[in-house]
Design a protein around this motif. Sequence first.
Motif, PDB file in Angstrom:
ATOM      1  N   SER A   1      49.162  86.888 -13.080  1.00  0.00           N
ATOM      2  CA  SER A   1      48.146  86.493 -14.041  1.00  0.00           C
ATOM      3  C   SER A   1      48.109  87.552 -15.134  1.00  0.00           C
ATOM      4  O   SER A   1      48.074  88.749 -14.837  1.00  0.00           O
ATOM      5  CB  SER A   1      46.784  86.391 -13.345  1.00  0.00           C
ATOM      6  OG  SER A   1      45.791  85.969 -14.241  1.00  0.00           O
ATOM      7  N   LEU A   2      48.153  87.087 -16.399  1.00  0.00           N
ATOM      8  CA  LEU A   2      48.222  88.013 -17.526  1.00  0.00           C
ATOM      9  C   LEU A   2      47.351  87.516 -18.673  1.00  0.00           C
ATOM     10  O   LEU A   2      47.110  86.313 -18.801  1.00  0.00           O
ATOM     11  CB  LEU A   2      49.666  88.131 -18.037  1.00  0.00           C
ATOM     12  CG  LEU A   2      50.685  88.809 -17.130  1.00  0.00           C
ATOM     13  CD1 LEU A   2      52.092  88.499 -17.599  1.00  0.00           C
ATOM     14  CD2 LEU A   2      50.459  90.312 -17.108  1.00  0.00           C
ATOM     15  N   PRO A   3      46.894  88.426 -19.549  1.00  0.00           N
ATOM     16  CA  PRO A   3      46.260  87.961 -20.779  1.00  0.00           C
ATOM     17  C   PRO A   3      47.224  87.034 -21.530  1.00  0.00           C
ATOM     18  O   PRO A   3      48.446  87.256 -21.516  1.00  0.00           O
ATOM     19  CB  PRO A   3      46.018  89.260 -21.562  1.00  0.00           C
ATOM     20  CG  PRO A   3      45.941  90.331 -20.510  1.00  0.00           C
ATOM     21  CD  PRO A   3      46.914  89.900 -19.453  1.00  0.00           C
ATOM     22  N   LEU A   4      46.689  86.003 -22.163  1.00  0.00           N
ATOM     23  CA  LEU A   4      47.527  84.971 -22.764  1.00  0.00           C
ATOM     24  C   LEU A   4      48.610  85.538 -23.675  1.00  0.00           C
ATOM     25  O   LEU A   4      49.767  85.104 -23.628  1.00  0.00           O
ATOM     26  CB  LEU A   4      46.642  83.989 -23.549  1.00  0.00           C
ATOM     27  CG  LEU A   4      47.364  82.799 -24.205  1.00  0.00           C
ATOM     28  CD1 LEU A   4      48.081  81.958 -23.160  1.00  0.00           C
ATOM     29  CD2 LEU A   4      46.371  81.952 -25.000  1.00  0.00           C
TER      30      LEU A   4
ATOM     31  N   CYS B   1      46.264  81.117 -17.698  1.00  0.00           N
ATOM     32  CA  CYS B   1      47.058  82.347 -17.893  1.00  0.00           C
ATOM     33  C   CYS B   1      47.798  82.779 -16.637  1.00  0.00           C
ATOM     34  O   CYS B   1      47.894  83.969 -16.323  1.00  0.00           O
ATOM     35  CB  CYS B   1      46.176  83.482 -18.403  1.00  0.00           C
ATOM     36  SG  CYS B   1      45.357  83.101 -19.967  1.00  0.00           S
ATOM     37  N   ASN B   2      48.343  81.822 -15.902  1.00  0.00           N
ATOM     38  CA  ASN B   2      49.094  82.086 -14.675  1.00  0.00           C
ATOM     39  C   ASN B   2      50.582  81.817 -14.929  1.00  0.00           C
ATOM     40  O   ASN B   2      50.991  80.671 -15.114  1.00  0.00           O
ATOM     41  CB  ASN B   2      48.555  81.189 -13.572  1.00  0.00           C
ATOM     42  CG  ASN B   2      49.270  81.318 -12.234  1.00  0.00           C
ATOM     43  OD1 ASN B   2      48.990  80.574 -11.315  1.00  0.00           O
ATOM     44  ND2 ASN B   2      50.198  82.260 -12.094  1.00  0.00           N
ATOM     45  N   LEU B   3      51.359  82.895 -14.954  1.00  0.00           N
ATOM     46  CA  LEU B   3      52.801  82.793 -15.205  1.00  0.00           C
ATOM     47  C   LEU B   3      53.570  82.780 -13.896  1.00  0.00           C
ATOM     48  O   LEU B   3      53.311  83.585 -13.003  1.00  0.00           O
ATOM     49  CB  LEU B   3      53.263  83.992 -16.041  1.00  0.00           C
ATOM     50  CG  LEU B   3      54.778  84.151 -16.208  1.00  0.00           C
ATOM     51  CD1 LEU B   3      55.353  83.068 -17.112  1.00  0.00           C
ATOM     52  CD2 LEU B   3      55.125  85.549 -16.740  1.00  0.00           C
ATOM     53  N   HIS B   4      54.537  81.881 -13.795  1.00  0.00           N
ATOM     54  CA  HIS B   4      55.505  81.895 -12.706  1.00  0.00           C
ATOM     55  C   HIS B   4      56.827  82.393 -13.282  1.00  0.00           C
ATOM     56  O   HIS B   4      57.531  81.664 -13.996  1.00  0.00           O
ATOM     57  CB  HIS B   4      55.661  80.501 -12.098  1.00  0.00           C
ATOM     58  CG  HIS B   4      54.418  80.011 -11.426  1.00  0.00           C
ATOM     59  ND1 HIS B   4      53.783  80.711 -10.427  1.00  0.00           N
ATOM     60  CD2 HIS B   4      53.673  78.894 -11.622  1.00  0.00           C
ATOM     61  CE1 HIS B   4      52.708  80.052 -10.032  1.00  0.00           C
ATOM     62  NE2 HIS B   4      52.613  78.948 -10.746  1.00  0.00           N
ATOM     63  N   LEU B   5      57.141  83.637 -12.981  1.00  0.00           N
ATOM     64  CA  LEU B   5      58.373  84.264 -13.429  1.00  0.00           C
ATOM     65  C   LEU B   5      59.422  84.096 -12.337  1.00  0.00           C
ATOM     66  O   LEU B   5      59.201  84.482 -11.186  1.00  0.00           O
ATOM     67  CB  LEU B   5      58.120  85.754 -13.700  1.00  0.00           C
ATOM     68  CG  LEU B   5      59.341  86.646 -13.922  1.00  0.00           C
ATOM     69  CD1 LEU B   5      60.095  86.238 -15.177  1.00  0.00           C
ATOM     70  CD2 LEU B   5      58.924  88.105 -13.998  1.00  0.00           C
ATOM     71  N   ASN B   6      60.558  83.503 -12.686  1.00  0.00           N
ATOM     72  CA  ASN B   6      61.612  83.241 -11.715  1.00  0.00           C
ATOM     73  C   ASN B   6      62.911  83.894 -12.157  1.00  0.00           C
ATOM     74  O   ASN B   6      63.338  83.712 -13.307  1.00  0.00           O
ATOM     75  CB  ASN B   6      61.850  81.733 -11.569  1.00  0.00           C
ATOM     76  CG  ASN B   6      60.779  81.048 -10.736  1.00  0.00           C
ATOM     77  OD1 ASN B   6      61.047  80.433  -9.728  1.00  0.00           O
ATOM     78  ND2 ASN B   6      59.530  81.156 -11.178  1.00  0.00           N
TER      79      ASN B   6
END
Length: 521
Positions: free
Chosen positions: A395-398, A439-444
């Motif tokens: 989770s990150l700031p937009l 603001c939830n990123l899924h980094l793959n």
Amino acid sequence: MWLARWGCVTRPAFAAARRAYSSTPARNPAYASLTPSILKQFASVLSTPQSSLLSTIPSETQQWRVVDDTDLEAYNKDWMGKYIGRSACVLRPKSTEEVSSIMKICAEHGLAVVPQGGSTGLVGGNVPVHDEVVLNLGSMNRVRSFDEATGTLVCDAGCVLQTLDDYLAERGYMMPLDLGAKGSCQIGGNVSTNAGGLRFLRYGSLHGSVLGLEVVLANGEMLPLLQTLRKDNTGIDLKQLFIGSEGSLGIVTGVAISTPKLPNSVNVAMFGVESFDHVCQTARHVRKHCAEILSALEFMDQDSFDRVMHNPSHSFRDPFEKRYPMYVLIETSGSNQDHDQAKLQDLVEDVLENGIVADGVVAQGEKQAQELWSMRELVPESLTAQGKVYKYDVSLPLEHMYELVEVVERRMVDTGMKPALKQPGFVKAVCGYGHVGDCNLHLNVVADQYSNKVEAALEPFIYEQVQAMHGSISAEHGLGVMKADKIGYTKHATAVKYMEEVKRLFDPQRLLNPYKFLPTR
């Protein structure tokens, strides 16, 4: 150009691989090992031991089903094939009373236990690390009651999310959460990991939806918190401790949850945009025009989209005439179709006239909406089909969401991991997608195979970057074994100390889901 053409969602298949992570904690010698006499005790408290107790340890009296290692493989391995344990015993109780009796036996002998649901997690929280007893709740799958006046559902922990959603749909309701793994994941596991998913933006987290829980503690005591009241302001709300604690404080066996009515109007659209800055601008305009009916706001980058389009297991017609660096998917849901479509049309005209969106498609009907959603939901499966995937849920700031993807991409190039595709263990792709609405990123990171070299290049680098950007190293998938020792990148040491105190109170022998959730001791 505005188009509409359209499919189905399936669960990712199990991938065969060895354990990737080099940081597996050593087995705690304080834990007991299984013996035939302990298995006899388990058999004595199960109503159907021949089907509810599987073990590789021989039974002279045929009290339980004797199997070999391959029969237990599905219980010892996560769906990515990344985390692999070696449990010799799987218990499949059919009632809360059986779970209670099992835990009393485990507490008596000092046996470590892994509560297990649908095994769809991504951080190794659902499978053994070593030889822990597997307590699989899949046989506890009964809907206990449903109140059509209030939308309150009470069910066993082993109910599959999709089954519950289908059950509710027949009665005009829906579950407040929706996940790509909904065909396999179970509500008890969803609660224990505080699963977020695609409906989080509209309905919030399970901390708000869950009304009550039935929990079995590490000593076998049943904690009766399974109430259906929406308001109860008496004392400490103990159920909240078990939501998101990943089975480390107690085993959830029953759930009471508030469910929303099915909307009368659902609209889905997908936009092609030129940059992540345009994703952010689109998000702002979507909220401006559709805030009160907005139910999902998702994004995926071009690499993620391309791999869905080239997934050999599915056939999609590209809804766009050209490829774009980023894609945004929105869903609105409300009570009036004319009203909602008018608001969506105003949004479309606004973002097109201002050059924020380059192109887009609006689904014309349920089938088309399903296919647009499939393009987003099938990203994890499509990436897995390309190789072994390192998955990071943050989770990150937009403004920093996609910056992390770009930083990791440069890291892979600088360390020589990419683009040497033909060498074992090297990286094929770095992709980003997720829930831009919260603001939830899924980094793959897709590699040829799991390797310590790739892992060393990624960790703790990614966690350090997330910390520097004032984010969280786990937005919705939990900590499991993957991130248990990394909690300090997000939580202060004082907070972790008090988490340890809570763990000590509920599970002084540390029998429940050891080596996970909190730093290993």
